[in-house]
Design an enzyme around this catalytic site. Structure first.
Site, PDB file in Angstrom:
ATOM      1  N   ARG A 272      35.838  39.954  23.214  1.00  0.00           N
ATOM      2  CA  ARG A 272      35.666  38.686  23.908  1.00  0.00           C
ATOM      3  C   ARG A 272      34.368  38.070  23.417  1.00  0.00           C
ATOM      4  NH1 ARG A 272      33.761  39.514  29.796  1.00  0.00           N
ATOM      5  NH2 ARG A 272      31.797  38.965  28.805  1.00  0.00           N
TER       6      ARG A 272
ATOM      7  N   TYR B 189      24.201  40.456  30.060  1.00  0.00           N
ATOM      8  CA  TYR B 189      24.632  41.869  29.968  1.00  0.00           C
ATOM      9  C   TYR B 189      25.161  42.297  28.598  1.00  0.00           C
ATOM     10  CZ  TYR B 189      29.079  39.496  31.021  1.00  0.00           C
ATOM     11  OH  TYR B 189      30.159  38.656  31.003  1.00  0.00           O
TER      12      TYR B 189
ATOM     13  N   HIS C  98      32.977  35.747  29.991  1.00  0.00           N
ATOM     14  CA  HIS C  98      34.209  35.997  30.730  1.00  0.00           C
ATOM     15  C   HIS C  98      34.918  34.668  31.013  1.00  0.00           C
ATOM     16  CE1 HIS C  98      37.141  37.407  33.508  1.00  0.00           C
ATOM     17  NE2 HIS C  98      36.722  36.531  34.394  1.00  0.00           N
TER      18      HIS C  98
HETATM   19  C1  LIG Z   1      42.206  42.778  42.046  1.00  0.00           C
HETATM   20  C2  LIG Z   1      41.118  41.977  41.434  1.00  0.00           C
HETATM   21  N1  LIG Z   1      39.837  42.399  41.517  1.00  0.00           N
HETATM   22  C3  LIG Z   1      38.818  41.706  40.981  1.00  0.00           C
HETATM   23  C4  LIG Z   1      39.061  40.530  40.326  1.00  0.00           C
HETATM   24  C5  LIG Z   1      37.895  39.719  39.721  1.00  0.00           C
HETATM   25  N2  LIG Z   1      37.988  39.723  38.246  1.00  0.00           N
HETATM   26  C6  LIG Z   1      38.539  38.708  37.564  1.00  0.00           C
HETATM   27  S1  LIG Z   1      38.626  39.034  35.923  1.00  0.00           S
HETATM   28  C7  LIG Z   1      37.920  40.545  36.118  1.00  0.00           C
HETATM   29  C8  LIG Z   1      37.700  41.426  34.921  1.00  0.00           C
HETATM   30  C9  LIG Z   1      38.985  41.696  34.187  1.00  0.00           C
HETATM   31  O1  LIG Z   1      38.694  42.416  33.005  1.00  0.00           O
HETATM   32  P1  LIG Z   1      39.836  42.768  31.984  1.00  0.00           P
HETATM   33  O2  LIG Z   1      41.002  43.338  32.722  1.00  0.00           O
HETATM   34  O3  LIG Z   1      39.241  43.629  30.920  1.00  0.00           O
HETATM   35  O4  LIG Z   1      40.330  41.378  31.396  1.00  0.00           O
HETATM   36  P2  LIG Z   1      39.465  40.380  30.491  1.00  0.00           P
HETATM   37  O5  LIG Z   1      38.825  39.368  31.422  1.00  0.00           O
HETATM   38  O6  LIG Z   1      38.448  41.192  29.741  1.00  0.00           O
HETATM   39  O7  LIG Z   1      40.453  39.727  29.577  1.00  0.00           O
HETATM   40  C10 LIG Z   1      37.614  40.788  37.456  1.00  0.00           C
HETATM   41  C11 LIG Z   1      36.942  42.001  37.964  1.00  0.00           C
HETATM   42  C12 LIG Z   1      40.409  40.090  40.250  1.00  0.00           C
HETATM   43  N3  LIG Z   1      40.722  38.943  39.631  1.00  0.00           N
HETATM   44  N4  LIG Z   1      41.391  40.829  40.801  1.00  0.00           N
END
Ligand SMILES: Cc1ncc(C[n+]2csc(CCOP(=O)(O)OP(=O)(O)O)c2C)c(N)n1
Ligand SMILES: Cc1ncc(C[n+]2csc(CCOP(=O)(O)OP(=O)(O)O)c2C)c(N)n1
Ligand SMILES: [Mg+2]
Ligand SMILES: [Mg+2]
Lengths: 324, 376, 324, 376
Positions: free
Chosen positions: D263, D276, D267
């Site tokens: 990425r 970070y 985010h």
């Molecule tokens: C159940 C839940 N917990 C927390 C969140 C908050 N949140 C949104 S994106 C994210 C990180 C997701 O990381 P990843 O699965 O690696 O996907 P990426 O964003 O890296 O594509 C979090 C913790 C959420 N959307 N859903």
């Protein structure tokens, strides 16, 4: 005394608790390095180290489940759920476990933990970053449910929650995080749970509210006053266990009641407040008990300002019951 | 390079003839006989509870027949300062760690002396000493992340306490299994995950629970060591758990131990396994009875004769019957217990509800118990 | 017409739906070989084969999550959750997904599924085999919540639920499974959702109830009648969307209201019913709106008959409002 | 005997010099250039949305910079009759399967022409055709078991449709991952599980998400094949997904494909990754830019020159800008949309709430939009 935002008061409360008691620890998603997506835990990892403030894998079930085990075994976990909307994967641990552990073990085991989580609308977060789920937790005996609306209460209620012997769901009105500021004592203090707060005095109409709806109701009350209707605005602060006698007494005083929350109406907490009054103060009522709430739909995005109760809607209800 | 591999060849110690070719169980003759005695008590407890349930004197029980060696072998590897987060089929673990029989019977009758004040269904035990045998709840798998949290807490105080949590083959599909093992792996928490693969999750065969080649293989997903053990071989179970416990105490982190055993009774006293368990499968496992297996071992060690066995079995039955008599005579829970322990202090609204109930009883008489039966 | 128990009527409803529509399938824990722990699905695997009636791994999240995907893609899944107490691991899929899919996709996708689950006390099941969680589902816009109390309604409402275009939580009062019998049409019929049923006519007091509380309230009403108080007993049948006009109209007729459910009081559905009445019929009320509910504690075991509302408690409330 | 093993050596096709030593991507020159063109559009979309968010014209966006090859490589392996259960970082999948840019922009602006009627946050797309790109929701992992159910349904009708579901490294810790992969394994459902390991879950590094040696290794727990792929190599991703798709169509069941990518943006447009993300880590990955990698390949095939590249990039930017202009001008959602689509038919209580809202607006004027900002 320092002048802090509600968000800063939360951080101050966490810092104060961690300094006072080494068994208090803070964890959740992105609370460490990043300091939380709202920055509520900013600086804690730096001050207390990664042993007492750390990130977890992406599992609310794991966060609450491990917090229960920590609490059983002498720690005082303060776990963050990033948005209240994401607490549902942990619903089983909260409802089946944290809430029932003391009862089912005859008091041998208990789970003195705090789940902090931002709730409510106002940030254009759509269906999943805006919900107000307090009614789910309030219908769960064994839990305590707390919602501050001022910086002073945010710190004082949070410290009381962390030191409470029972599990507390601490709902933080994210809409107020940076929009309200207020005087906050620098040191250690608690605001007792299960006590109401009079936001405004008034003898004509009683308005019950909590969290982000408190400033909305206060504003509506001021406007109503210019037209001669004096509202007594009550901030419930602790939803469970609720000070029911206080609610009934406040309803009796004016005989005209408005109840306000963001959550959908059907099955929402306003229904419970209304029922408590209709059960214990019916002969004092001089008007319908009016509820001003979110609509019975998922939470929208572009049109969220039409969904959320605003001064307009609260005022409309105040005038209706005042003129009944 | 491949993912960590789980050892899927089941570990066995006791040969059919009772021989252990040189293996040292690390237990004195007295301790070995105590293991056997506990298994006898577990079986006697089963028999008694089945009778009590059939005669309507208790509502429900969970048979342990077939898994006694797993329970006792695992318990024998723990200290009383360790914590156990059990499932509802772990009676023998509590018993072997020193929980008095009568305390368990108080729970079976849900009487006023039950630690849980008769609030829970029977077999949902809770004990604080002589060992932390944590309050059992019905939802499958919820105890797993809790065990990880308790282990984290113990280590945060520098204790060398370990935590054992037990669950079934069905439990591996639960949320708690996934979050618990993942957190434990990341935290290197001192936990032993005891997966009791007893062939069935009520009527769902272990083969339909997952497509994984074994339950131990699931350890790979969390970066943990995983092993498979013959669960009807007390010494094999003990050996595997001892190794996992030593690793955990030494800071080496968690282990997943899959124990292959068999639920010879029904899921519960309300279940009729003949509806779904193939008769020949049951027969095959009956031939591998863990008690008979351990008797062979003890006999080979000169620690057991049929006569001694009979005497001990009779003694175990007497103890269980005696405990049942005491528990059945005990008082029922007091009405107040409906409102206490919901919170540390009884809040105003519960005090009010209590007053209402007492007043109602005074005005209109007591509530009468219904006749509903538990289906499972 | 055949005389069936409520349990047999559920099985008959499932069989009828599966015969009428090949896209209907039944799955869950132990519903196949064993026919369900209550035997509600007995014989279905034999008649329709393991493709249309089968067991799943032990994961409610998986059961509801896959059911949503099936429903999106043309099937009509009827999933069983073995006890309502065990639905919480699936709460996220129900509340965040099934309930919101149609709304968030602008109607492009929907989840026409049914989750059948036995709820309520009376079988000495303790904390985790006795709960009544309807309020959690009723506070979730997008879901429908149905609770039958007779064999006729059990089959007719189940068929309506299976053919409904939206997700339905179908709560079966396990205490009535084998204790009530009644005439059930042999063929295919539906009982429309969101309609009330008058259980008993009477002009003095209106009693609202549903599920296993219906026979309790009917019995209390008979006893009250011997003392000259005639109660109108209303079975709500569909809790969401509720026929609110019907509720208000029924409350106005007598001006004296009692609401009964097994679930804990605080935040329970009785509060919502009471609030709807206090909002729309206040001037008709001649007595406090009385609630008779479970206590605000976890569900007990040995003392469950003291916890559950019984004829005694309902009668007490009827006499209180009648004599007010 | 050991558990099924995952292949953890990342599959690569395009060498640093652009060579593929004989690998046949199975795409015509036109199709290869279209893959490149889609990646350019994804990047242009990122740039435009960042500007729109910074200038307050949209509330929120999710950067795709760095994962373009993963998105397009995977999409290139699908048919339009297949279903996609995506996450919020799968813009390129929808685009490559033929969803018009302007439809996506309607969603970014949450306007009245948005398929979701402006009810969802931006990037929470929903499309029914030209492909089932299923309504994205924010909760992580919930789409995974849904994908398995949809695949079950397709197979139950004898279709050879496959379902691809996408999630991140963080998503592997979710409930849905555990239940979805387990059910898929038991059902042999025609599903491709695309785990996009992009190094971070917001601020949680992939290394702290699990102790597993890889995400692909988690397939072992469910009895599925698992593979690791270089996610910045479009042809490698395509090759792995093609193999998984063929297996699924042929009835061979599900596959877990772990794609190793990065990425490069934050985010979201509200996130500041400098808090970070180590600068040198970011630099390392910038040097592995998936577009540059694919340009090298195309050049080696004589399908690309810097000049052509520039022209295509400019064209992509124009298309995106044009779509944004159209979407920004579109009407806002009608007030009625607050109450429709909750149920198939608007029930009485929602009709009443709608009447109240219109009447209120008439009496007291319209609600005013607040100024709240999305933090992440
Ligand atoms: C159940 C839940 N917990 C927390 C969140 C908050 N949140 C949104 S994106 C994210 C990180 C997701 O990381 P990843 O699965 O690696 O996907 P990426 O964003 O890296 O594509 C979090 C913790 C959420 N959307 N859903
Ligand atoms: C979350 C949840 N779902 C369903 C049940 C009902 N239930 C009780 S025991 C059981 C089977 C458990 O099987 P397993 O984990 O193998 O343990 P065993 O009974 O074989 O020891 C089920 C489905 C439950 N208790 N909790
Ligand atoms: Mg089992
Ligand atoms: Mg990621």
């Amino acid at each position: 005394m320092t002048n802090l935002t509600l968000l800063q008061a939360v951080t101050d409360g966490l810092r104060t608790a961690m300094r006072a008691d080494p068994s208090v620890l803070v964890f959740g998603e992105d609370v460490g390095r990043k300091g939380g997506v709202f920055l509520a835990t900013e600086g804690l990892q730096a001050e207390f180290g990664p042993e007492r403030c750390f990130d977890t894998p992406l599992s609310e079930d794991g966060i609450v489940g491990t917090a229960i085990g920590m609490a059983m075994n002498g720690l005082r976990p303060v776990a963050e759920i990033q948005f209240q909307d994401f607490i549902f994967p942990a619903f089983d641990q909260l409802v089946s476990e944290a809430a029932k552990l003391r009862y089912r073990s005859g008091g041998q085991y208990s789970a003195p933990l705090v789940i902090r989580t931002p709730y409510g609308g106002g940030i254009r977060g759509g269906l999943y970053h805006s919900q107000s789920g307090e009614a789910y937790f309030c219908h769960t005996p064994g839990l305590k449910v707390v919602v501050p609306s001022t910086p002073h209460d945010a710190k004082g209620l949070l410290l009381a929650a962390i030191r409470d012997p029972d599990p507390v769901v601490f709902l933080e009105p994210k809409a107020l995080y940076r929009t309200v500021k207020g005087e906050v004592p620098a040191g250690d203090y608690t605001v007792p749970l299960s006590t109401l707060r009079e936001v405004r005095a008034g003898g004509d109409v009683t308005v019950f509210c909590y969290g982000a709806m408190v400033p909305v109701c206060a504003a509506a009350a001021e406007t109503a006053a210019t037209a001669g209707t004096e509202c007594r605005v009550i901030d419930l602060r602790t939803l469970l266990p609720l000070d029911e006698e206080g609610v009934v007494e406040a309803a009796k005083r004016t005989g005209r009641v408005v109840i306000v929350h963001e959550a959908p109406r059907f099955g929402g907490l306003a229904g419970e407040i209304s029922a408590i009054i209709a059960e214990n103060a019916i002969e004092y009522l001089e008007a319908p008990i009016k509820r001003v709430t979110g609509f019975d739909t998922p939470f929208p995005n572009t049109l969220e300002h039409h969904y959320l109760p605003d001064e307009r809607r609260v005022l409309d209800a105040i005038e209706l019951v005042a003129g009944y | 390079m491949t993912g960590k591999e789980a050892i899927e060849e089941p570990l066995t110690v006791i040969a059919p003839d009772g021989g252990v070719n040189g293996h040292d169980p690390g237990l004195s003759p007295e301790e070995l006989r105590r293991c056997y005695r506990t298994m006898l008590t577990v079986r006697a407890f089963d028999e008694t509870c089945l009778k009590l349930q059939r005669s309507g004197r208790i509502g429900f029980s969970i048979p342990n027949e077939g898994v006694e060696a797993t329970q006792v072998g695992a318990a024998s590897a723990l200290r009383r300062t360790d914590w156990v987060f059990p499932s509802y089929r772990d009676f023998g673990i509590a018993l072997h760690l020193g929980v008095p029989l009568v305390e368990m019977m108080h729970n079976m009758f849900g009487n006023g002396l039950d630690n849980a004040r008769g609030r829970q269904m029977s077999v949902h035990f809770t004990f604080l000493d002589p060992v932390h045998f944590v309050s059992i709840s019905s939802p499958i798998g919820t105890q797993i992340p809790q065990a990880v949290g308790a282990a984290f807490a113990a280590r945060s105080r520098g204790e060398d306490t370990v935590v054992l949590t037990s669950f079934g083959d069905g439990g591996t599909s639960s949320l708690g299994f996934h979050s618990g093992l993942n957190f434990a792996g990341v935290w290197k928490a001192p936990v032993i995950f005891l997966c009791q693969n007893n062939g069935w999750a009520i009527s769902c065969p272990a083969s339909e629970q997952t497509a994984s080649t074994s339950y131990a293989a699931k350890a790979v997903a969390y970066g943990l060591p995983g092993v498979v053990v013959d669960g009807n071989d007390l010494l094999a179970v003990r050996a595997a758990v001892v190794e996992a416990v030593e690793r955990a105490r030494a800071g080496g982190g968690p282990t997943l131990v899959e124990v292959r055993t068999y639920r010879m009774g029904g899921h519960s006293t309300s279940d009729d396994p003949r509806r779904y368990v193939p008769a020949e499968e049951l027969a095959r496992w009956r031939a591998r009875d863990p008690l008979a297996r351990f008797e062979k071992f003890l006999a080979a060690q000169g620690l057991w004769t049929p006569g001694e066995g009979e005497a001990m079995r009779a003694e175990a039955r007497r103890d269980v019957a005696q405990a049942a008599r005491l528990a059945e005579r005990a008082v029922s829970p007091a009405l107040e217990t409906l409102f206490t322990d919901v919170y540390a202090e009884v809040p105003a609204h519960l005090r009010a509800q209590g007053r209402y109930l007492f007043d109602l009883a005074a005005r209109r008489g007591d509530a009468v118990a219904g006749g509903g039966e538990f289906p499972l």
